[in-house]
Enzyme design. Structure first.
Site, PDB file in Angstrom:
ATOM      1  N   ASP A  82     -18.450 -49.523  37.626  1.00 50.60           N
ATOM      2  CA  ASP A  82     -18.758 -50.365  38.967  1.00 50.60           C
ATOM      3  C   ASP A  82     -17.313 -51.394  37.955  1.00 50.60           C
ATOM      4  O   ASP A  82     -16.194 -51.025  37.622  1.00 50.60           O
ATOM      5  CB  ASP A  82     -19.924 -51.013  39.948  1.00 50.60           C
ATOM      6  CG  ASP A  82     -20.254 -50.433  40.764  1.00 50.60           C
ATOM      7  OD1 ASP A  82     -19.504 -49.139  41.106  1.00 50.60           O
ATOM      8  OD2 ASP A  82     -21.581 -50.309  40.654  1.00 50.60           O
ATOM      9  N   ARG A  88     -10.076 -48.545  35.755  1.00 51.00           N
ATOM     10  CA  ARG A  88      -9.558 -48.493  37.192  1.00 51.00           C
ATOM     11  C   ARG A  88      -9.133 -49.732  37.779  1.00 51.00           C
ATOM     12  O   ARG A  88      -8.714 -50.744  37.834  1.00 51.00           O
ATOM     13  CB  ARG A  88     -10.370 -48.178  37.956  1.00 51.00           C
ATOM     14  CG  ARG A  88     -10.042 -48.184  40.314  1.00 51.00           C
ATOM     15  CD  ARG A  88     -11.201 -47.578  40.658  1.00 51.00           C
ATOM     16  NE  ARG A  88     -11.695 -47.662  42.360  1.00 51.00           N
ATOM     17  CZ  ARG A  88     -12.788 -47.833  42.665  1.00 51.00           C
ATOM     18  NH1 ARG A  88     -13.859 -47.230  42.439  1.00 51.00           N
ATOM     19  NH2 ARG A  88     -12.864 -49.085  44.129  1.00 51.00           N
ATOM     20  N   GLU A 124     -13.681 -51.118  36.542  1.00 53.76           N
ATOM     21  CA  GLU A 124     -12.208 -51.397  37.725  1.00 53.76           C
ATOM     22  C   GLU A 124     -12.313 -52.994  38.132  1.00 53.76           C
ATOM     23  O   GLU A 124     -13.219 -53.829  37.286  1.00 53.76           O
ATOM     24  CB  GLU A 124     -12.926 -51.610  38.998  1.00 53.76           C
ATOM     25  CG  GLU A 124     -14.171 -52.106  40.427  1.00 53.76           C
ATOM     26  CD  GLU A 124     -14.617 -50.933  40.985  1.00 53.76           C
ATOM     27  OE1 GLU A 124     -15.050 -51.736  41.716  1.00 53.76           O
ATOM     28  OE2 GLU A 124     -15.624 -49.572  40.390  1.00 53.76           O
ATOM     29  N   CYS A 128     -16.618 -50.619  48.319  1.00 56.24           N
ATOM     30  CA  CYS A 128     -15.811 -49.716  48.029  1.00 56.24           C
ATOM     31  C   CYS A 128     -14.083 -49.315  48.092  1.00 56.24           C
ATOM     32  O   CYS A 128     -13.971 -50.456  49.019  1.00 56.24           O
ATOM     33  CB  CYS A 128     -16.256 -48.254  49.506  1.00 56.24           C
ATOM     34  SG  CYS A 128     -15.482 -47.057  49.341  1.00 56.24           S
ATOM     35  N   ASP A 172     -22.423 -48.862  48.525  1.00 53.83           N
ATOM     36  CA  ASP A 172     -21.765 -49.051  47.390  1.00 53.83           C
ATOM     37  C   ASP A 172     -21.318 -50.633  47.760  1.00 53.83           C
ATOM     38  O   ASP A 172     -20.388 -50.577  47.375  1.00 53.83           O
ATOM     39  CB  ASP A 172     -21.041 -48.028  47.405  1.00 53.83           C
ATOM     40  CG  ASP A 172     -20.305 -48.107  45.495  1.00 53.83           C
ATOM     41  OD1 ASP A 172     -20.610 -48.613  45.373  1.00 53.83           O
ATOM     42  OD2 ASP A 172     -18.862 -47.783  46.516  1.00 53.83           O
ATOM     43  N   TYR A 202     -18.878 -35.706  37.185  1.00 51.34           N
ATOM     44  CA  TYR A 202     -18.903 -37.319  37.331  1.00 51.34           C
ATOM     45  C   TYR A 202     -20.503 -37.933  37.994  1.00 51.34           C
ATOM     46  O   TYR A 202     -20.740 -37.007  38.664  1.00 51.34           O
ATOM     47  CB  TYR A 202     -17.562 -37.563  38.288  1.00 51.34           C
ATOM     48  CG  TYR A 202     -17.666 -38.809  39.359  1.00 51.34           C
ATOM     49  CD1 TYR A 202     -16.728 -39.831  38.215  1.00 51.34           C
ATOM     50  CD2 TYR A 202     -17.046 -39.173  40.783  1.00 51.34           C
ATOM     51  CE1 TYR A 202     -16.182 -41.425  38.992  1.00 51.34           C
ATOM     52  CE2 TYR A 202     -17.306 -40.410  40.873  1.00 51.34           C
ATOM     53  CZ  TYR A 202     -16.627 -41.782  39.969  1.00 51.34           C
ATOM     54  OH  TYR A 202     -16.482 -42.781  40.554  1.00 51.34           O
ATOM     55  N   ASN A 221      -7.832 -40.172  42.640  1.00 55.89           N
ATOM     56  CA  ASN A 221      -9.288 -39.673  43.567  1.00 55.89           C
ATOM     57  C   ASN A 221      -8.980 -39.490  45.097  1.00 55.89           C
ATOM     58  O   ASN A 221      -8.946 -40.067  45.987  1.00 55.89           O
ATOM     59  CB  ASN A 221      -9.804 -41.551  43.769  1.00 55.89           C
ATOM     60  CG  ASN A 221     -11.617 -41.042  44.028  1.00 55.89           C
ATOM     61  OD1 ASN A 221     -12.469 -40.355  44.922  1.00 55.89           O
ATOM     62  ND2 ASN A 221     -11.874 -42.448  44.729  1.00 55.89           N
ATOM     63  N   ASP A 232     -19.336 -43.796  36.331  1.00 56.18           N
ATOM     64  CA  ASP A 232     -18.061 -44.930  36.938  1.00 56.18           C
ATOM     65  C   ASP A 232     -19.245 -46.312  37.562  1.00 56.18           C
ATOM     66  O   ASP A 232     -21.411 -45.924  37.669  1.00 56.18           O
ATOM     67  CB  ASP A 232     -18.981 -44.776  38.624  1.00 56.18           C
ATOM     68  CG  ASP A 232     -18.193 -45.981  39.221  1.00 56.18           C
ATOM     69  OD1 ASP A 232     -17.645 -47.118  39.389  1.00 56.18           O
ATOM     70  OD2 ASP A 232     -18.559 -45.204  41.089  1.00 56.18           O
ATOM     71  N   HIS A 256     -14.958 -45.287  34.190  1.00 58.52           N
ATOM     72  CA  HIS A 256     -14.531 -45.860  34.050  1.00 58.52           C
ATOM     73  C   HIS A 256     -14.939 -47.409  35.199  1.00 58.52           C
ATOM     74  O   HIS A 256     -16.148 -47.165  35.849  1.00 58.52           O
ATOM     75  CB  HIS A 256     -13.749 -45.830  35.332  1.00 58.52           C
ATOM     76  CG  HIS A 256     -13.903 -44.998  36.891  1.00 58.52           C
ATOM     77  ND1 HIS A 256     -14.646 -46.231  37.770  1.00 58.52           N
ATOM     78  CD2 HIS A 256     -14.409 -43.994  37.930  1.00 58.52           C
ATOM     79  CE1 HIS A 256     -14.784 -45.919  38.711  1.00 58.52           C
ATOM     80  NE2 HIS A 256     -15.300 -44.602  38.836  1.00 58.52           N
ATOM     81  N   GLU A 304      -6.076 -46.438  42.308  1.00 57.55           N
ATOM     82  CA  GLU A 304      -7.253 -46.198  43.201  1.00 57.55           C
ATOM     83  C   GLU A 304      -6.636 -46.158  45.047  1.00 57.55           C
ATOM     84  O   GLU A 304      -5.760 -47.219  44.810  1.00 57.55           O
ATOM     85  CB  GLU A 304      -8.548 -47.119  43.519  1.00 57.55           C
ATOM     86  CG  GLU A 304      -9.794 -47.137  45.121  1.00 57.55           C
ATOM     87  CD  GLU A 304     -10.171 -45.776  44.929  1.00 57.55           C
ATOM     88  OE1 GLU A 304      -9.545 -44.830  44.736  1.00 57.55           O
ATOM     89  OE2 GLU A 304     -11.593 -46.257  45.112  1.00 57.55           O
TER      90      GLU A 304
END
Length: 295
Positions: free
Chosen positions: A87, A157, A114, A122, A58, A43, A211, A85, A112, A187
């Protein structure tokens, strides 16, 4: 897995291990160590790119190019499929399409994305905001339409649990699967039964990812815990990175205060261990052979 695309490798890993342990690696060398240990998928965390590569929080500050740069470094070093990731997708439909093509070209097996707003936080912090279900569906459709490898794996996500509650989050998950997502990333779940609600709602062959990030809203559930509620993948995004950071800080402080590294040698990787993972001696042997041929 020889001859398979990275996307196909990720799908095969999901079939071979349940739950699939997806281990976070912030750079090429840690990816090599994780591969040697036996992980079947790795990952690349957005927080890892931001924190480790750029010294940033982040908070959606890094971009598409930053992620692809770190991805290339990892895929050049290991053969394992990488879940990346991305975002919120870094922009609208055309940007998402460009992103997907870039990920596939640079060797990612999965991504992924989101449903937070562009100025994201975060997933385990307060104050998150999410876009409408329809907007996230459009993001997913843009990603699916852009695939140049049919096996490339798209994970949706949802951060809606903390905002809309379990029913709202599950409703979104169903819509995201309908839009073409291959897996749901639920999440910041706080209870095993929450994962089960996602699993029961979307059914096979649409797996659910948990996660398991430390110091978060989600407890450190075991693989047996997750297996018991039907979770298909367990993500450890920054576990090794947190340990590396703590060890580095301890070394920096110790040498600064004591004037020697003698007291912290026990927490360091030895030179020979480093050489082993890098196949250093094989490189030296090739250099020696080259010079023998020239002479």
């Amino acid at each position: 897995m020889t001859g398979l695309s990275a996307g196909a490798k990720f799908r095969q890993a999901l079939n071979e291990e349940s739950p699939l342990q997806v281990m976070g690696s912030v750079n090429a060398y840690t990816a090599m160590m994780a591969e040697r240990v036996g992980y079947k998928a790795l990952y690349l965390a957005g927080a890892g790119v931001a924190n480790a590569s750029y010294g940033l929080p982040d908070l959606g500050i890094t971009n598409l190019t930053d992620v692809l740069t770190d991805l290339r470094r990892v895929t050049d070093a290991v053969d394992l499929p990488i879940l990346v990731d991305v975002d919120t997708g870094f922009g609208g439909a055309f940007t998402i399409a460009r992103l997907v093509k870039g990920l596939i070209k640079d060797g990612a097996g999965a991504m992924h994305m989101e449903d937070q707003v562009q100025l994201k936080r975060c997933g385990h912090r307060p104050g998150k905001e999410i876009v409408s279900k329809d907007e996230m569906v459009d993001r997913i459709k843009a990603a699916v339409d852009a695939k140049t490898d049919s096996d490339f794996f798209i994970v949706a996500r949802t951060d809606a649990l903390a905002i809309e509650g379990l029913n709202g989050a599950v409703d979104r998950a169903c819509a995201y699967v309908e839009a073409g997502a291959d897996m749901i990333f639920a999440e910041a779940c706080t209870e095993l039964e929450q994962y089960k609600a996602f699993v029961d709602a979307i059914h096979t062959p649409h797996p659910v990812l948990a996660n398991i990030t430390e110091f978060s809203k989600t407890p450190n559930f075991t693989l047996d815990d997750l297996r018991g509620v039907g979770v298909s993948a367990a993500l450890y995004p920054l576990s090794a990175n947190r340990a590396m950071n703590a060890a580095a800080l301890k070394v920096y402080r110790h040498i600064r205060e004591v004037g020697s590294a003698k007291g912290v040698l026990d927490i360091m990787q030895t030179r020979e261990e480093l050489y082993d993972f890098l196949n250093y001696h094989d490189y030296e042997q090739k250099i020696d052979e080259l010079f023998r041929k020239q002479n």
